[in-house]
Design a protein around this motif. Structure first.
Motif, PDB file in Angstrom:
ATOM      1  N   TRP A  50       0.811  -1.220   0.000  1.00 18.44           N
ATOM      2  CA  TRP A  50       0.000   0.000   0.000  1.00 18.44           C
ATOM      3  C   TRP A  50       0.848   1.275   0.000  1.00 18.44           C
ATOM      4  O   TRP A  50       0.332   2.382  -0.128  1.00 18.44           O
ATOM      5  CB  TRP A  50      -1.004   0.011   1.165  1.00 18.44           C
ATOM      6  CG  TRP A  50      -0.433  -0.381   2.516  1.00 18.44           C
ATOM      7  CD1 TRP A  50      -0.455  -1.623   3.055  1.00 18.44           C
ATOM      8  CD2 TRP A  50       0.227   0.468   3.445  1.00 18.44           C
ATOM      9  NE1 TRP A  50       0.156  -1.627   4.280  1.00 18.44           N
ATOM     10  CE2 TRP A  50       0.579  -0.344   4.542  1.00 18.44           C
ATOM     11  CE3 TRP A  50       0.567   1.810   3.470  1.00 18.44           C
ATOM     12  CZ2 TRP A  50       1.263   0.149   5.662  1.00 18.44           C
ATOM     13  CZ3 TRP A  50       1.243   2.304   4.577  1.00 18.44           C
ATOM     14  CH2 TRP A  50       1.590   1.478   5.659  1.00 18.44           C
ATOM     15  N   VAL A  51       2.154   1.144   0.184  1.00 18.36           N
ATOM     16  CA  VAL A  51       3.000   2.338   0.164  1.00 18.36           C
ATOM     17  C   VAL A  51       3.239   2.787  -1.284  1.00 18.36           C
ATOM     18  O   VAL A  51       3.140   3.982  -1.585  1.00 18.36           O
ATOM     19  CB  VAL A  51       4.338   2.081   0.890  1.00 18.36           C
ATOM     20  CG1 VAL A  51       5.237   3.308   0.805  1.00 18.36           C
ATOM     21  CG2 VAL A  51       4.081   1.728   2.353  1.00 18.36           C
ATOM     22  N   GLN A  52       3.506   1.815  -2.160  1.00 18.48           N
ATOM     23  CA  GLN A  52       3.557   2.072  -3.615  1.00 18.48           C
ATOM     24  C   GLN A  52       4.168   3.401  -4.015  1.00 18.48           C
ATOM     25  O   GLN A  52       3.506   4.252  -4.595  1.00 18.48           O
ATOM     26  CB  GLN A  52       2.123   2.078  -4.186  1.00 18.48           C
ATOM     27  CG  GLN A  52       1.471   0.738  -4.254  1.00 18.48           C
ATOM     28  CD  GLN A  52       0.050   0.886  -4.757  1.00 18.48           C
ATOM     29  OE1 GLN A  52      -0.411   1.980  -5.096  1.00 18.48           O
ATOM     30  NE2 GLN A  52      -0.666  -0.220  -4.820  1.00 18.48           N
ATOM     31  N   LEU A  56       6.538   7.637   3.843  1.00 18.69           N
ATOM     32  CA  LEU A  56       6.110   7.458   5.233  1.00 18.69           C
ATOM     33  C   LEU A  56       6.601   8.652   6.028  1.00 18.69           C
ATOM     34  O   LEU A  56       7.697   9.162   5.793  1.00 18.69           O
ATOM     35  CB  LEU A  56       6.725   6.190   5.826  1.00 18.69           C
ATOM     36  CG  LEU A  56       6.360   4.868   5.172  1.00 18.69           C
ATOM     37  CD1 LEU A  56       7.107   3.738   5.870  1.00 18.69           C
ATOM     38  CD2 LEU A  56       4.864   4.635   5.234  1.00 18.69           C
ATOM     39  N   ILE A  57       5.774   9.088   6.985  1.00 20.59           N
ATOM     40  CA  ILE A  57       6.215  10.169   7.862  1.00 20.59           C
ATOM     41  C   ILE A  57       6.287   9.641   9.281  1.00 20.59           C
ATOM     42  O   ILE A  57       5.326   9.027   9.774  1.00 20.59           O
ATOM     43  CB  ILE A  57       5.247  11.371   7.787  1.00 20.59           C
ATOM     44  CG1 ILE A  57       5.333  11.965   6.381  1.00 20.59           C
ATOM     45  CG2 ILE A  57       5.603  12.425   8.821  1.00 20.59           C
ATOM     46  CD1 ILE A  57       4.475  13.182   6.191  1.00 20.59           C
ATOM     47  N   ALA A 123       1.802   7.942   2.380  1.00 21.81           N
ATOM     48  CA  ALA A 123       1.027   6.714   2.551  1.00 21.81           C
ATOM     49  C   ALA A 123       0.606   6.528   4.002  1.00 21.81           C
ATOM     50  O   ALA A 123      -0.471   6.024   4.282  1.00 21.81           O
ATOM     51  CB  ALA A 123       1.850   5.511   2.097  1.00 21.81           C
ATOM     52  N   ALA A 124       1.488   6.907   4.939  1.00 19.24           N
ATOM     53  CA  ALA A 124       1.183   6.669   6.355  1.00 19.24           C
ATOM     54  C   ALA A 124       1.875   7.682   7.232  1.00 19.24           C
ATOM     55  O   ALA A 124       2.929   8.218   6.874  1.00 19.24           O
ATOM     56  CB  ALA A 124       1.621   5.255   6.758  1.00 19.24           C
ATOM     57  N   LEU A 155      -5.319   6.776   3.794  1.00 17.46           N
ATOM     58  CA  LEU A 155      -4.180   7.151   4.652  1.00 17.46           C
ATOM     59  C   LEU A 155      -4.087   6.208   5.838  1.00 17.46           C
ATOM     60  O   LEU A 155      -5.078   5.931   6.507  1.00 17.46           O
ATOM     61  CB  LEU A 155      -4.367   8.591   5.147  1.00 17.46           C
ATOM     62  CG  LEU A 155      -3.231   9.167   5.997  1.00 17.46           C
ATOM     63  CD1 LEU A 155      -1.982   9.391   5.159  1.00 17.46           C
ATOM     64  CD2 LEU A 155      -3.679  10.467   6.652  1.00 17.46           C
ATOM     65  N   ARG A 156      -2.866   5.688   6.111  1.00 15.76           N
ATOM     66  CA  ARG A 156      -2.669   4.823   7.271  1.00 15.76           C
ATOM     67  C   ARG A 156      -2.116   5.613   8.445  1.00 15.76           C
ATOM     68  O   ARG A 156      -1.238   6.454   8.260  1.00 15.76           O
ATOM     69  CB  ARG A 156      -1.702   3.681   6.945  1.00 15.76           C
ATOM     70  CG  ARG A 156      -2.412   2.386   6.633  1.00 15.76           C
ATOM     71  CD  ARG A 156      -2.297   2.046   5.222  1.00 15.76           C
ATOM     72  NE  ARG A 156      -2.896   0.762   4.893  1.00 15.76           N
ATOM     73  CZ  ARG A 156      -3.639   0.587   3.834  1.00 15.76           C
ATOM     74  NH1 ARG A 156      -3.908   1.607   3.056  1.00 15.76           N
ATOM     75  NH2 ARG A 156      -4.108  -0.607   3.540  1.00 15.76           N
ATOM     76  N   LEU A 157      -2.639   5.298   9.619  1.00 21.01           N
ATOM     77  CA  LEU A 157      -2.161   5.963  10.836  1.00 21.01           C
ATOM     78  C   LEU A 157      -1.729   4.903  11.847  1.00 21.01           C
ATOM     79  O   LEU A 157      -2.511   4.005  12.171  1.00 21.01           O
ATOM     80  CB  LEU A 157      -3.266   6.841  11.450  1.00 21.01           C
ATOM     81  CG  LEU A 157      -3.796   7.956  10.546  1.00 21.01           C
ATOM     82  CD1 LEU A 157      -4.943   8.699  11.230  1.00 21.01           C
ATOM     83  CD2 LEU A 157      -2.681   8.940  10.184  1.00 21.01           C
TER      84      LEU A 157
END
Length: 821
Positions: A50-52, A56-57, A123-124, A155-157
């Motif tokens: 899913w990062v594709q 990432l932060i 992505a996240a 968005l992933r958290l």
DNA sequence: CTCTCCCT
């Protein structure tokens, strides 16, 4: 999954974590220190489908922590920071087009998401050390959740935390799974030394340090609440520790960078260290060689007081989580020991976690950020703890006063410009408005010394601090100068106005803290109505007016920490539109008189005044009446007759009931506006009030129909058988007293009474020389009983006076026996 | 119990 050289406890749960995040957008990871979550989790997630190609932060609470995390991850990849792993903090960034993981401080993230709510290309977001519950982390999570709800459902958290109660935050994330990992640390033995409430904490800590130096090996890390305690323990230890191989090093935020480095660096070979630290050493930094921790159990925390818009410091017991964190510092590199200065049983009474910052902070910056997000009420965002209403209200009022928000709480153009300046709103406004007249740089330098503790020294005079800051060649000063230059540039206009003093500029930020000198040197009254004081010998203590930026302490002992003088004409120029002209009548207790003045007032401060004649109004009369009675009813000009009149009325009130008016002190004070004030119109003070005026005022309290009854039932005098009119004393505790020589009562066979026969007078029977013989409420009984003994006794002493055997038949007399009888 | 810590 990506392979690593060494194994860490976190590895056991990485598969669970990736699986969970493939299935649902949010997750909570609870892992104690030493688990390895910070360095492993981002690198593992980077390979997820899913990062594709997105980023990432990773959020860290401090710059130091951010830099360390970026370093460690880059090293794992065999790269330098700025390639795959980048860093973004306030001063300087290392980012390139190759960067896939951005390590940022929480404050930077809040700014990123406000500037780009859809978080394009991200992505996240990974929230590290979330248990610290900083304002920026809480806000960042709330905004990210809001973005996820609308703009960015993909968005992933991930919330990562050492000691959080996971269920609550999982609930906030919509019932996300909680994944738990083991940690890795060396065992630490805990010793409870207890606490003697009668001794100073400094001495007990010093005792514990000397004990630990004898009983243990290795260096010692001591946790104290603040700078004051650190300095006092340091003094005690320098007296007591004579071993030359032991170094003592203080460590706190405002300390010079060089001294901080000295404290953090490992002890030199063959030497031991005692580091005296605030909670600065609680997380992130590791001091090599520490295997003993001594914990005072105290911390100093900021508490925002909405009523006065001021943040004050409070010394509190630490939370259990913080105490465990402190203890853990002893087991970073080998097994250690922790001395706690409280009883083991008291540990259970500690709060589980520290108070989240949002519950006790100044919320003005948060509210401005929410408004920029388009939300007028922060309660509508998903905060783990709702921002408290009083602080929100105060923040809104301040921002509206600064014209950053409109009446509906929406952000204004000024508000947007304020948010562009990375300063607290008050200081941002100062820089912006100063910029309009070409003084942005002066204001920015002032803001710099206020924002960065210790910069420019700690003298109260801010002009002096700015001068020192401008000459300071240290790295910190260089950095801050560059930043201040940036703020000034953002605020500058081409206008070139008149030069104003530091004090004048400060009123742009703190209009409510303009202060005027009171009587005593160094004592001031602020426009917000509170007092503040300087050391009497401080150079500023001679100034008639101060613009105060910072004060400390509670209401009783507020001390001025930072201020600059301001001239009266500058007050007029900067605050003139808020100055009111008023006519004021006050009661001067010393002179016992009214004083009328025309006053020019700014808040609680009287800027100047001139005396006026006391106006002949009912309002002034009321002020005089209440003022005079507040000094005591006794101070009013009572004649003897009036005093007795009052006692007579009070006597009848007690004897006959409440139809008689209440003339007690309390009642007269409480009703002064009714009985006294109408007689005082046109009077200025006690000297205008004679006994007659007072008499007229008081006697008006007695209805006319009671006046005749008063004379009949509580007569001023009582006529005895000789015809003498003897005054009755109504002021006595025992009841109305008639003091009379016994010979004047001969022949009286009934006890004298008043109040229509209901109340017997208390007879004080006197000798011919007016000495008391006996007190009686039953005269006939006296004649029958004690008279014989009194007579026998008195006859010898007063042979010239009559002492008849039967007093009832003897003639009453005022005199001695006629000669010869 | 006379100013904690961090950040844009």
């Amino acid at each position: 999954m990506r392979a690593f050289d060494s194994s860490l406890p976190i590895d056991a749960v990485l598969a669970d974590l990736t699986e969970s995040l493939r299935a649902r957008p949010n997750a909570v990871l609870v892992a104690p220190p030493g688990a390895g979550k910070t360095t492993r989790v981002p690198l593992v997630l980077l390979d997820e489908p899913w990062v594709q190609g997105k980023k990432l932060i990773l959020l860290e609470p401090r710059r130091l922590a951010a830099r360390a995390a970026a370093d460690r991850m880059a090293r794992t990849l065999g790269e330098a920071v700025g390639e795959t792993v980048g860093l973004r903090v306030r001063l300087g960034s290392k980012i390139s087009c190759k960067t896939r993981i951005e390590v940022v401080t929480e404050g930077v993230f809040a700014r990123m998401i406000l500037d780009d709510p859809s978080l394009e290309g991200v992505a996240a977001v990974l929230f590290d050390e979330f248990h610290e519950r900083s304002l920026d982390a809480d806000l960042g999570l709330a905004l990210a959740l809001d973005a996820q709800g609308g703009l960015r459902e993909d968005l992933r958290l991930l919330v990562m935390s050492a000691t959080l109660d996971g269920a609550r935050v999982a609930g906030l994330l919509g019932g996300s799974p909680v994944i738990e990992s083991e940690g890795r640390a060396y065992p630490v033995e805990t010793l409870y030394l207890g606490r003697d409430p009668n001794r100073r904490i400094d001495e007990q800590v010093a005792d514990a340090v000397t004990r630990a130096l004898r009983a243990e090996t290795g260096s010692v890390l001591v946790f104290l609440p603040g700078q004051g305690e650190i300095r006092r323990v340091e003094t005690l230890l320098r007296e007591r520790v004579t071993d030359p191989a032991i170094d003592i090093a203080p460590l706190y935020g405002a300390l010079e960078r060089g001294e901080q480095d000295l404290a953090v660096s490992p002890a030199k070979p063959g030497r031991r260290k005692v580091v005296l630290a605030t909670s600065i050493a609680e997380t992130s930094l590791t001091i090599e060689g520490v295997r003993v921790v001594i914990d005072s159990g105290l911390a100093r925390v900021p508490v925002f007081e909405p009523d006065i818009g001021l943040t004050r410091l409070e010394t509190v017991r630490v939370s259990r989580a913080a105490a465990d964190q402190r203890r853990g510092r002893a087991g970073r590199t080998e097994p250690g020991v922790c001395y706690r200065l409280w009883e083991e049983a008291a540990t259970g009474a500690l709060e589980a976690f520290a108070r989240p910052e949002v519950l006790s902070a100044d919320l003005a910056p948060l509210l401005l950020d929410c408004a920029a997000w388009g939300v007028t009420d922060p309660a509508s965002l998903a905060f783990l703890d709702k921002p408290p209403k009083p602080a929100v209200k105060e923040a809104r009022a301040l921002l509206q006063q600064l014209q950053a928000l409109d009446d509906e709480g929406r952000i204004t153009e000024t508000g947007r410009r304020l948010r562009d300046l990375p300063l607290p709103p008050r200081l941002g406004r100062m820089v912006l408005i100063a910029g309009e007249s070409g003084q942005a740089r002066d204001a920015a330098d002032l803001a710099a010394v206020l924002v960065e503790r210790g910069l420019g020294g700690d003298v109260v005079d801010l002009s002096e601090r700015v001068e020192r800051f401008r000459r300071d060649r240290s790295k910190r000063a260089e950095d801050m100068r560059r930043m201040a230059e940036g703020w000034a540039k953002a605020a500058a206009s081409s206008a070139n106005g008149e030069k104003h003093s530091s004090g004048a500029l400060l009123t742009l930020a703190y209009p409510d803290r303009l202060a005027k000198a009171r009587g005593k040197p160094g004592e001031y009254l602020m426009a917000n109505g509170r007092g503040a004081a300087l050391e009497p010998h401080d150079r500023l203590a001679k100034e008639p007016y101060l613009a105060i930026a910072e004060i400390s302490g509670g209401a009783a002992s507020a001390r001025v920490l930072a201020a600059a003088p301001i001239a009266p004409d500058e007050i007029e120029a900067f605050l003139g539109d808020k100055i009111e002209q008023r006519q004021e009548v006050t009661f001067d207790r010393q002179a016992r008189a009214l004083r009328a003045r025309a006053v020019r007032r700014y808040g609680a401060i009287a800027l100047n005044e001139r005396p006026l004649r006391v106006p002949e109004t009912e309002e002034a009369a009321r002020a005089l009446a209440t003022g005079l009675v507040s000094l005591g009813i006794d101070g009013l000009p009572f004649s003897k007759a009036l005093a007795q009149w009052r006692e007579r009325v009070m006597f009848l009130r007690k004897a006959e009931g409440e139809e008689w008016p209440d003339l007690s002190d309390e009642a007269l004070v409480a009703t002064a506006e009714e009985w006294f004030a109408p007689h005082l119109v046109g009077k200025a003070g006690i000297n205008d009030i004679g006994a007659d005026l007072l008499s007229e005022a008081l006697r008006s309290l007695l209805p006319w129909n009671l006046q005749r009854r008063l004379d009949a039932e509580a007569p001023t005098h009582f006529e005895v058988p000789t015809g003498s009119e003897i005054p009755v004393d109504y002021g006595s505790e025992e009841g109305p007293v008639l003091a009379v020589r016994v010979q004047e009562l001969f022949g009286l066979d009934k006890h004298p009474t008043i109040a229509a026969g209901r109340v017997p007078l208390v007879l004080h029977l006197l000798s011919p020389a007016h000495r008391p013989i006996q007190i009686t409420r039953d005269l006939p009984g006296f004649w029958r009983g004690s008279w014989a003994a009194v007579r026998a006794d008195m006859r010898g002493q007063y042979p010239k006076h009559p002492w008849p055997e039967d007093p009832l038949t003897a003639p009453p007399t005022r005199r001695a026996k006629p000669r010869g009888t």
